[in-house]
Design an enzyme around this catalytic site. Structure first.
Site, PDB file in Angstrom:
ATOM      1  CB  SER A  48     -29.113 -44.936  -9.500  1.00 52.61           C
ATOM      2  OG  SER A  48     -27.913 -44.259  -9.001  1.00 52.61           O
ATOM      3  CG  HIS A  91     -31.568 -41.787  -6.934  1.00 47.24           C
ATOM      4  ND1 HIS A  91     -32.164 -41.347  -5.973  1.00 47.24           N
ATOM      5  CD2 HIS A  91     -30.413 -42.102  -6.377  1.00 47.24           C
ATOM      6  CE1 HIS A  91     -31.615 -41.480  -4.786  1.00 47.24           C
ATOM      7  NE2 HIS A  91     -30.612 -41.959  -4.979  1.00 47.24           N
ATOM      8  CG  ASP A  96     -26.849 -42.584  -6.108  1.00 42.16           C
ATOM      9  OD1 ASP A  96     -27.630 -42.069  -5.072  1.00 42.16           O
ATOM     10  OD2 ASP A  96     -27.345 -43.347  -6.699  1.00 42.16           O
ATOM     11  CG  MET A 115     -21.475 -41.478  -3.885  1.00 36.66           C
ATOM     12  SD  MET A 115     -20.834 -43.131  -4.059  1.00 36.66           S
ATOM     13  CE  MET A 115     -22.493 -43.865  -4.391  1.00 36.66           C
ATOM     14  CG  HIS A 151     -28.896 -40.227  -2.015  1.00 39.37           C
ATOM     15  ND1 HIS A 151     -28.964 -41.619  -1.986  1.00 39.37           N
ATOM     16  CD2 HIS A 151     -28.867 -40.010  -0.582  1.00 39.37           C
ATOM     17  CE1 HIS A 151     -28.428 -42.050  -0.918  1.00 39.37           C
ATOM     18  NE2 HIS A 151     -28.635 -41.173   0.044  1.00 39.37           N
ATOM     19  CG  MET A 174     -25.252 -40.928  -0.277  1.00 42.96           C
ATOM     20  SD  MET A 174     -24.995 -42.411  -0.892  1.00 42.96           S
ATOM     21  CE  MET A 174     -24.962 -41.997  -2.524  1.00 42.96           C
ATOM     22  CG  MET A 196     -29.287 -45.486   2.379  1.00 39.24           C
ATOM     23  SD  MET A 196     -29.255 -45.142   0.549  1.00 39.24           S
ATOM     24  CE  MET A 196     -28.038 -46.288  -0.002  1.00 39.24           C
ATOM     25  CG  ASP A 255     -30.758 -45.878  -3.625  1.00 39.53           C
ATOM     26  OD1 ASP A 255     -30.318 -46.882  -4.412  1.00 39.53           O
ATOM     27  OD2 ASP A 255     -29.828 -44.787  -3.480  1.00 39.53           O
TER      28      ASP A 255
END
Length: 224
Positions: free
Chosen positions: A7, A32, A34, A36, A65, A67, A136, A175
């Site tokens: 990540s 990865h 992430d 957010m 990913h 989120m 998760m 993850d």
């Protein structure tokens, strides 16, 4: 084969391209990403522009990913030649079936993620559609959290469903709080892809390479 997806949330952003290249050359299968938004999770990371800044570097494919709230509004922004997966949260949309189809329509593989408090059975009617299920093992929003042990039971349940249902062929990803000490446990439970952040991107260039080498040994891809 077991796979590793470091990540970049834990990487040094002042040298992001360089560190992503180091991780790739050391054997990382994916990067990865992430994303957010400060709404779905209590933190803000980065958007598609940061991800796309890596396009010119020699890096592994992207494992994105999301989120974020209203993910269906932003799918196209994360589709690039390097995007392998786009993963959305079951909890972030009321039209999960349609969202999975939307991702697949772009030519990208579709994944779905569940938070620690979300049971596996909520995915029953989409497991035959997805290419990836992300469990998760921490509450999303921050790096460096401790691993939630019950996540292993979810992995085992997903592995059992995949074996029993002829219409399912998804990979299982995990993850949160994964390190070399607990990696073998989740792999034995049925995990196909490990996401690791701080356990990879800490220290200098040599240390990042060493960290990935150690993960690869646990995965049986390097000699002990």
């Amino acid at each position: 084969m077991k796979l590793l997806s470091p990540s970049i949330l834990s990487a040094d952003f002042s040298a992001l391209g360089h560190q992503a290249k180091i991780a790739t050359e050391a054997g990382a299968d994916f990067l990865h990403i992430d994303v957010m938004d400060g709404h779905f999770v209590p933190n803000i990371s980065f958007g598609s522009a940061v991800m796309k800044s890596l396009n010119s570097h020699n890096t592994a494919p992207y494992d994105v990913h999301l989120m974020i709230e209203n993910p269906e509004q932003y799918i196209s922004e994360f589709v690039t030649d390097k995007t392998e997966y786009i993963v959305v949260h079951q909890e972030a949309t009321i039209h999960l079936n349609r969202l999975i189809s939307q991702i697949k329509s772009t030519g990208v593989k579709a994944g779905v993620s569940i938070n620690p408090a979300t049971p596996v059975y909520t995915l029953k009617h989409v497991l035959n559609m997805v290419d990836l299920v992300l469990v998760m093992s921490v509450n999303p929003g921050f790096g460096g959290q401790s691993f939630i042990e019950d996540s292993v039971n979810k992995v085992r349940e997903l592995a059992r469903i995949r074996e029993e249902r002829e219409d399912c062929n998804f990979l299982i990803e995990i993850d949160g709080g994964i390190n070399r000490k607990n990696a073998k446990m989740v792999l034995d439970a049925g995990v196909d892809i490990i996401v690791a952040g701080s356990a990879v991107f800490k220290g200098d260039e040599e240390t990042i390479t060493e960290n990935i080498n150690e993960f690869m040994k646990v995965m049986g891809r390097r000699n002990p």
